[in-house]
Design a protein around this motif. Structure first.
Motif, PDB file in Angstrom:
ATOM      1  N   ASP B 122      40.799  37.362  33.119  1.00  0.00           N
ATOM      2  CA  ASP B 122      41.463  38.650  33.152  1.00  0.00           C
ATOM      3  C   ASP B 122      40.438  39.721  32.762  1.00  0.00           C
ATOM      4  O   ASP B 122      39.426  39.410  32.127  1.00  0.00           O
ATOM      5  N   ALA B 123      40.699  40.960  33.150  1.00  0.00           N
ATOM      6  CA  ALA B 123      39.687  42.008  32.930  1.00  0.00           C
ATOM      7  C   ALA B 123      39.370  42.186  31.455  1.00  0.00           C
ATOM      8  O   ALA B 123      38.210  42.261  31.057  1.00  0.00           O
ATOM      9  N   TYR B 171      34.649  48.984  33.275  1.00  0.00           N
ATOM     10  CA  TYR B 171      35.274  49.393  34.525  1.00  0.00           C
ATOM     11  C   TYR B 171      34.892  48.485  35.676  1.00  0.00           C
ATOM     12  O   TYR B 171      35.694  48.260  36.583  1.00  0.00           O
ATOM     13  N   VAL B 174      37.195  45.555  35.424  1.00  0.00           N
ATOM     14  CA  VAL B 174      38.540  45.907  35.876  1.00  0.00           C
ATOM     15  C   VAL B 174      38.593  45.920  37.403  1.00  0.00           C
ATOM     16  O   VAL B 174      39.509  45.382  38.017  1.00  0.00           O
ATOM     17  N   TRP B 175      37.547  46.513  38.007  1.00  0.00           N
ATOM     18  CA  TRP B 175      37.489  46.589  39.466  1.00  0.00           C
ATOM     19  C   TRP B 175      37.389  45.190  40.065  1.00  0.00           C
ATOM     20  O   TRP B 175      38.072  44.860  41.040  1.00  0.00           O
ATOM     21  N   ASN B 177      38.463  42.484  38.762  1.00  0.00           N
ATOM     22  CA  ASN B 177      39.716  41.781  38.568  1.00  0.00           C
ATOM     23  C   ASN B 177      40.755  42.188  39.613  1.00  0.00           C
ATOM     24  O   ASN B 177      41.483  41.348  40.141  1.00  0.00           O
ATOM     25  N   THR B 178      40.834  43.495  39.936  1.00  0.00           N
ATOM     26  CA  THR B 178      41.812  43.915  40.939  1.00  0.00           C
ATOM     27  C   THR B 178      41.394  43.416  42.312  1.00  0.00           C
ATOM     28  O   THR B 178      42.232  43.105  43.150  1.00  0.00           O
ATOM     29  N   LEU B 179      40.073  43.305  42.545  1.00  0.00           N
ATOM     30  CA  LEU B 179      39.584  42.780  43.815  1.00  0.00           C
ATOM     31  C   LEU B 179      40.054  41.345  44.015  1.00  0.00           C
ATOM     32  O   LEU B 179      40.415  40.927  45.097  1.00  0.00           O
ATOM     33  N   HIS B 180      40.045  40.583  42.919  1.00  0.00           N
ATOM     34  CA  HIS B 180      40.411  39.175  43.002  1.00  0.00           C
ATOM     35  C   HIS B 180      41.876  38.940  42.671  1.00  0.00           C
ATOM     36  O   HIS B 180      42.261  37.818  42.382  1.00  0.00           O
ATOM     37  N   GLU B 181      42.702  39.997  42.675  1.00  0.00           N
ATOM     38  CA  GLU B 181      44.134  39.845  42.434  1.00  0.00           C
ATOM     39  C   GLU B 181      44.407  39.128  41.120  1.00  0.00           C
ATOM     40  O   GLU B 181      44.883  37.997  41.103  1.00  0.00           O
ATOM     41  N   GLY B 182      44.062  39.788  40.018  1.00  0.00           N
ATOM     42  CA  GLY B 182      44.273  39.190  38.705  1.00  0.00           C
ATOM     43  C   GLY B 182      45.696  38.716  38.527  1.00  0.00           C
ATOM     44  O   GLY B 182      46.643  39.354  38.989  1.00  0.00           O
ATOM     45  N   SER B 185      49.118  39.767  33.289  1.00  0.00           N
ATOM     46  CA  SER B 185      49.008  41.065  32.646  1.00  0.00           C
ATOM     47  C   SER B 185      49.837  41.028  31.372  1.00  0.00           C
ATOM     48  O   SER B 185      50.720  40.196  31.220  1.00  0.00           O
TER      49      SER B 185
END
Lengths: 216, 237
Positions: B122-123, B171, B174-175, B177-182, B185
């Motif tokens: 996770d991020a 950051y 975070v980027w 993580n969103t790229l890899h569909e974390g 949460s």
């Protein structure tokens, strides 16, 4: 010949000529790429899914190897003292060293990166993007790694120390490059280019401060 | 405040009183915080494990706060060449590394019952792990150079480079993580005063404990320097 071009010629011939130039880094790169199928297994689908990322990570590791001699030899034989007294500012000396390192070692690695990725089963269409990412990334690794090399001057166990210092700093470019490879360019490539530009602009300041500290 | 305490003698006189006082405050805050922690009602979703929050979140907050302290001390020692600031930076590093490791460990212990796994990429977790690597790099560099002033200045440069990089690392992760569909949460329980009071007390308690330990470690470092100086003089005489 201006002092700057003379310095650039010296650094380039040193990093290209001495110690085998790009050959040890290329050999290491080839070795790591060969080990990957041996560790993961030879199934083409599994290899293809990790191939671009592994080729990218192996590049970051290969860039680490040659950092130790970036400043160390000049530090030991006193050339660094002379350079710090010369007409070229120390910040520029450090930048020229890193640039020569990139040309002599980073660019040959960047040419080898698509070959390694293709051999592991990455799609052929990805090859230009891999080469571009690798060239940009190698520039970032050379400058960020130069900070580690300058900070570790005069320490015991230089090589290992450089890796420990530099690897956390490599996290953003590794992420951006990996993102560019999975998404086929786009934001990742732009972010990688931005990070590289920032590293080229800012890290000479830190390098020169570290070298001055070591020379004191 | 800085100017007043920059004098080592005044600092020693101040910290001799301040360190135990802040330490006692930390003890009271942590004791009352723990009391409230265990008397808080179970969460309707997380059950009793919600209590991990009160020891985990302050540790994560202090991991970042102590890095800010390290960066400020490093800046002061690099610019003003002040020996006390260098001792403060040196004393800060193991504390910060410990709080970062504590945040990671308590996070893993909390994640196991909640997410069913010790670790997810996770991020937040990943950037905390990179922060731990930065602390370890700082300590490694500092201990690898024999000359103490050189080691201090090289380490200060590294601390400042890390301070500039820390937001970028955060950051970028975070980027990534969103790229890899974390997958995971945090479920935030905000607005419940049952949880707010112990969290605030524990955060203050952790901060006070850090302040007290930091003062004690700076004092120890100054005494160690004085001792090695005296030993050197005795050897010369």
């Amino acid at each position: 010949m201006s002092p700057l071009t003379a310095l650039f010629g010296r650094e380039l011939s040193l990093s290209w000529g001495r110690g085998g130039g790009p050959l040890p880094a290329l050999a290491f790169y080839a070795g790591v790429t060969t080990m990957l199928p041996l560790a993961v297994g030879p199934e083409p689908e599994r290899l293809a899914s990790v191939a671009p990322g592994m080729a990218w990570l192996a590049l970051a590791l290969a860039a680490l190897l040659s950092l130790e001699r970036l400043f160390e030899r000049d530090f030991e034989d006193g050339a660094l003292d002379l350079l710090s007294l010369g007409p070229v500012p120390l910040e520029l000396v450090c930048a020229v060293k890193c640039l020569a390192q990139w040309i002599a070692i980073g660019l040959p690695l960047a040419l080898a990166a698509p070959i390694a990725a293709l051999a592991l089963g990455a799609p052929t269409a990805l090859a230009p993007l891999i080469a571009l990412c690798a060239a940009l990334g190698a520039l970032a690794f050379a400058f960020a790694g130069g900070m580690g090399a300058a900070l570790a001057l005069g320490s015991r166990r230089g090589g290992l120390l450089i890796a420990v210092i530099v690897l956390p700093l490599f996290a953003p470019p590794v992420i951006f490059g990996g993102g560019a490879l999975t998404a086929g360019g786009g934001a990742g490539l732009l972010l990688l280019a931005a990070w590289t530009a920032a590293a080229v602009a800012l890290s000479p300041l830190a390098m020169a401060a570290a070298v001055r500290n070591a020379l004191d | 405040m800085f100017a007043f305490l920059a004098n080592p003698q005044r600092f020693m006189a101040f910290s001799k009183v301040a360190a135990p006082l802040i330490g006692a405050t930390a003890f009271l805050l942590l004791a009352s915080g723990l009391w409230l922690t265990f008397s808080a009602p179970d969460d309707y979703q997380q059950g009793a494990t919600v209590r991990m929050m009160f020891i985990h979140v302050p540790a994560a907050w202090l991991a970042l706060f102590s890095y800010v302290c390290l960066a400020v001390a490093s800046f002061l020692s690099l610019v003003f060449r002040h020996a006390l600031a260098d001792a403060a930076a040196k004393a800060c590093a193991p504390l910060g590394a410990t709080f970062t490791a504590l945040a990671l460990i308590t996070g893993a212990l909390w994640g196991q019952p909640m997410w069913g796994t010790w670790w997810v990429w996770d991020a937040r977790l990943t950037s905390m792990l990179v922060l731990l690597l930065l602390w370890l790099a700082y300590i490694a560099l500092r201990s690898a150079i024999d000359d103490e002033t050189k080691a201090g200045r090289a380490a200060a440069i590294l601390a400042l480079v890390g301070a500039i990089n820390l937001p970028i690392i955060h950051y970028s992760v975070v980027w990534w993580n969103t790229l890899h569909e974390g997958s995971s949460s945090f479920m935030k329980n905000t607005g419940s005063s049952h949880y707010l009071a112990p969290l605030a007390l524990m955060a203050l308690g952790y901060t006070a404990a850090f302040g007290s330990l930091w003062l004690v470690r700076i004092r120890a470092e100054l005494y160690r320097r004085r001792a090695s100086l005296l030993a050197l003089r005795a050897a010369e005489a």
